[in-house]
Scaffold this motif. Sequence first.
Motif, PDB file in Angstrom:
ATOM      1  N   GLU A 212      33.361 -25.184   0.605  1.00  0.00           N
ATOM      2  CA  GLU A 212      34.324 -25.268   1.699  1.00  0.00           C
ATOM      3  C   GLU A 212      33.930 -26.379   2.677  1.00  0.00           C
ATOM      4  O   GLU A 212      34.785 -27.090   3.212  1.00  0.00           O
ATOM      5  CB  GLU A 212      34.400 -23.925   2.417  1.00  0.00           C
ATOM      6  N   SER A 213      32.624 -26.512   2.923  1.00  0.00           N
ATOM      7  CA  SER A 213      32.146 -27.574   3.807  1.00  0.00           C
ATOM      8  C   SER A 213      32.512 -28.943   3.254  1.00  0.00           C
ATOM      9  O   SER A 213      32.913 -29.847   4.005  1.00  0.00           O
ATOM     10  CB  SER A 213      30.628 -27.462   3.976  1.00  0.00           C
ATOM     11  N   LEU A 214      32.385 -29.102   1.947  1.00  0.00           N
ATOM     12  CA  LEU A 214      32.734 -30.373   1.319  1.00  0.00           C
ATOM     13  C   LEU A 214      34.224 -30.666   1.481  1.00  0.00           C
ATOM     14  O   LEU A 214      34.629 -31.792   1.768  1.00  0.00           O
ATOM     15  CB  LEU A 214      32.345 -30.340  -0.158  1.00  0.00           C
ATOM     16  N   VAL A 215      35.039 -29.629   1.312  1.00  0.00           N
ATOM     17  CA  VAL A 215      36.483 -29.806   1.478  1.00  0.00           C
ATOM     18  C   VAL A 215      36.811 -30.171   2.925  1.00  0.00           C
ATOM     19  O   VAL A 215      37.588 -31.092   3.201  1.00  0.00           O
ATOM     20  CB  VAL A 215      37.222 -28.517   1.064  1.00  0.00           C
ATOM     21  N   MET A 585      36.634 -31.789 -11.214  1.00  0.00           N
ATOM     22  CA  MET A 585      35.567 -30.796 -11.239  1.00  0.00           C
ATOM     23  C   MET A 585      35.900 -29.778 -10.151  1.00  0.00           C
ATOM     24  O   MET A 585      35.945 -30.126  -8.964  1.00  0.00           O
ATOM     25  CB  MET A 585      34.210 -31.443 -10.968  1.00  0.00           C
ATOM     26  N   LEU A 586      36.146 -28.541 -10.518  1.00  0.00           N
ATOM     27  CA  LEU A 586      36.564 -27.522  -9.565  1.00  0.00           C
ATOM     28  C   LEU A 586      35.471 -26.472  -9.380  1.00  0.00           C
ATOM     29  O   LEU A 586      34.863 -26.019 -10.352  1.00  0.00           O
ATOM     30  CB  LEU A 586      37.841 -26.830 -10.037  1.00  0.00           C
ATOM     31  N   VAL A 587      35.234 -26.107  -8.132  1.00  0.00           N
ATOM     32  CA  VAL A 587      34.301 -25.016  -7.830  1.00  0.00           C
ATOM     33  C   VAL A 587      35.045 -23.702  -8.026  1.00  0.00           C
ATOM     34  O   VAL A 587      36.052 -23.436  -7.379  1.00  0.00           O
ATOM     35  CB  VAL A 587      33.789 -25.117  -6.383  1.00  0.00           C
ATOM     36  N   VAL A 588      34.557 -22.890  -8.942  1.00  0.00           N
ATOM     37  CA  VAL A 588      35.228 -21.636  -9.268  1.00  0.00           C
ATOM     38  C   VAL A 588      35.047 -20.641  -8.130  1.00  0.00           C
ATOM     39  O   VAL A 588      33.937 -20.401  -7.667  1.00  0.00           O
ATOM     40  CB  VAL A 588      34.666 -21.039 -10.570  1.00  0.00           C
ATOM     41  N   GLN A 589      36.142 -20.077  -7.658  1.00  0.00           N
ATOM     42  CA  GLN A 589      36.095 -19.037  -6.648  1.00  0.00           C
ATOM     43  C   GLN A 589      36.673 -17.769  -7.274  1.00  0.00           C
ATOM     44  O   GLN A 589      37.886 -17.627  -7.409  1.00  0.00           O
ATOM     45  CB  GLN A 589      36.885 -19.443  -5.407  1.00  0.00           C
ATOM     46  N   GLY A 604      40.315 -18.776  -8.749  1.00  0.00           N
ATOM     47  CA  GLY A 604      40.914 -19.689  -7.790  1.00  0.00           C
ATOM     48  C   GLY A 604      40.006 -20.888  -7.568  1.00  0.00           C
ATOM     49  O   GLY A 604      38.862 -20.911  -8.005  1.00  0.00           O
ATOM     50  N   ALA A 605      40.515 -21.893  -6.871  1.00  0.00           N
ATOM     51  CA  ALA A 605      39.719 -23.083  -6.543  1.00  0.00           C
ATOM     52  C   ALA A 605      40.436 -23.836  -5.436  1.00  0.00           C
ATOM     53  O   ALA A 605      41.592 -23.544  -5.100  1.00  0.00           O
ATOM     54  CB  ALA A 605      39.530 -23.977  -7.764  1.00  0.00           C
ATOM     55  N   LEU A 606      39.706 -24.783  -4.852  1.00  0.00           N
ATOM     56  CA  LEU A 606      40.282 -25.656  -3.835  1.00  0.00           C
ATOM     57  C   LEU A 606      40.188 -27.096  -4.307  1.00  0.00           C
ATOM     58  O   LEU A 606      39.156 -27.511  -4.848  1.00  0.00           O
ATOM     59  CB  LEU A 606      39.537 -25.513  -2.510  1.00  0.00           C
TER      60      LEU A 606
END
Length: 773
Positions: A212-215, A585-589, A604-606
């Motif tokens: 989230e910080s990266l986003v 490349m997606l961070v899996v949530q 989900g992912a952002l």
Amino acid sequence: MSTPDLSQMSMLDLFRFEAESQIAQLNASLLALEQQPNAADHLEACMRAGHSLKGAARIVGLEPAVKVAHVLEDCFVLAQQGRLLLQKKHIDVLLRGADLLARIAAPPDGDEAWADHAGSAEVQAFLVALPNVMSGGEAAPWPAPASTSAPAPAAAEPVVAAAAQLIEPEPAEPAPVPAAPAAGVHLPNASAARAVRVSAESMDRLLGLTGESLVESRQLKPFSATMLRMKRTQREAMQALDLLQQTLATTQLDEFAQTAFAELRTLMQQNQQLLGEQLSALDAFDRRSVNLSQRLYDEALACRMRPFTDGTAGLARMVRDVGNTLGKSVRLDIVGNTTQIDRDILDKLEAPIGHLLRNAVDHGIESSAQRRAAGKPEQGVIRLEARHSAGMLLIEVADDGAGIDIEQVRRAVVARGLSNQETAERLSEAELLEFLLLPSFSLRDTVTEISGRGVGLDVVADMLKQVRGTIRITTQAGQGSRFLMQLPLTLSVIRSLLVDIAGEPYAFPLAYVNRTLRLPAEALQTLEGYQHFSHGGRQVGLVSAHQVLQKGQWRSRDGSVCVVVIGEQEHTYGLAVDAFLGERMLVVQPLDPRLGKIADVLAGALMEDGTPLLILDVADMLRTVEKLTSSGRLQTVDQDGAAPTTTVARKKVLVVDDSLTVRELERKLLTNRGYQVTVAVDGMDGWNAVRAEDFDLVITDIDMPRMDGIELVSLIRGAANLQSLPVMIVSYKDREEDRQRGLEAGADHYFTKSSFHDESLLQAVTDLIGEAT
């Protein structure tokens, strides 16, 4: 978990804590000495481990452990002096000693006096057996393990008994593999990095926060662009002022007007300079922020990674013990111990690797006599390797045994009714080898202690399905077999193909995508009411992703069709999507487990700009496609390009929730029912939304940053133009006083997420505002 507080541990706990790593070191060095009896470094490591165990046992008063460790030391001293050449019979007894020390450190039923009572016969047997083999004799039969009630842990049982448990587990559970030393235990290596214990949940939360910080760090870029536009606008304003001043130069301006023009121009120049300086500072801060956030995320992701060696402790010992039980001489060579592997994948690999190794010892490696007759070394070799390749993790188990008898597999396939003789004769070697992964499939006709139940390789296949991996089996008669598993590097990050479906982004895990195609309209054929296209020399069915996800209807944009090919063999399908958006490349949530399984959705992912999306569950989508096909409800992809001339107004719903999971679930449920849905990430965002456009319903959470749901409801009820807007609260707060607060603030309905069900929410929405159209 946190790092153990050594100051709060008892002396016996401290001994157990140290014994765990010392015994692991002892086992590893003894196995190395079996191959190289004169290896000075391994003899020294054994000597240090034995000496440390003896000293620690003496401090805590475990006299049986002191005696066992002392006899071990005597053996190692003779070996170091060159007066004793360690042979297999010595290693057998020394390994028993390591097992015995493990049982004394962690006795059955926690009986601290076990070695003095129930286990005394084993201690005495060892104290006699080791000196006997050191003097040239043979070890006496080992007594049956004694315990007060329940059996001791497998790692502490006699070698043969432990091997038997590892060889043939009960069908309901995977075979246990000796566990690696606990994380955070310091191995006897002065250069080892300090380690701490951290719970998996804490690591997952940390990774989520860094993602989230990266986003968020990338949100500065559009803000910077806005300031740049402001700078350009101000420059244009200054140019307009100059033009105005030039135009008015022909007229007689009084002194006040001239002074005002001069001051205005000076102020604008100062403002322009200040804005330029701040814009440069913002750009520099943006670069530092993104760089720092990226490094923070990379470090958090690296914390999830563990070296392959963390999952291989005990495997070499297991292979040796299983081989001894079968009367075979086998050695395990491990390559790639430093290869970094995701923690979750490494944990899942434990049982499958154990099964593959057991299978290699039992089915692959020949007896010593057979190997001599074939001109091979008497000792068989199994190779376990971990490596990275092309962005994937490869785990290989290979042996130099006799190989797999392809004709025997063919006969077994027919005998077990999996295929008729005619079809079996046409199957290729690769197709036949895939039968080995089926449940209950075995090449043994009789059930023994070791083989015949067909439990093993299907566990490997099940694990690979869970992590979206694949396996390839190859064999060569007389040369051996090879099992190559291909897995994602991590379960935390998925390389994905992003597509547009009905105006929203979705992600396909690339591991499940066979091919992407852009087909011209003339490439589509309709057979028996179903659309197909030719791919790879076969006809592949075309299905609209919109129908699978229940999101509108696909329409042609430029006369071509964007297709994602998924599935395998006869279960291969092409999914028609609106557009390809590239790879990410997606961070899996993970979705909240309380929501249950959502059809066709994996997680989900952002995206980088903060846009939420859903990662699709391809296996689930394949099942949905097959259900649509079997029921005859499969729709064709419209190719006429004609969009509907009229549109039906849909009722609009605003969903306000700071949880991505809940937000997306509610959006999907309402969208599938036909409602037009807008989402807001907190109360302030929701308040801005209801003032900017008209909605038929607002669904809000209570606990949110910046503005909570109660305040949002109060503001809506306080606005004259919004007083009649229906509002529903959906919250985890299920206390009666929370419900009363929500209703008193003006909510029309109060739902608790603990009792949340798809139909109950949709029914409440229908009761408040009616159907979507």
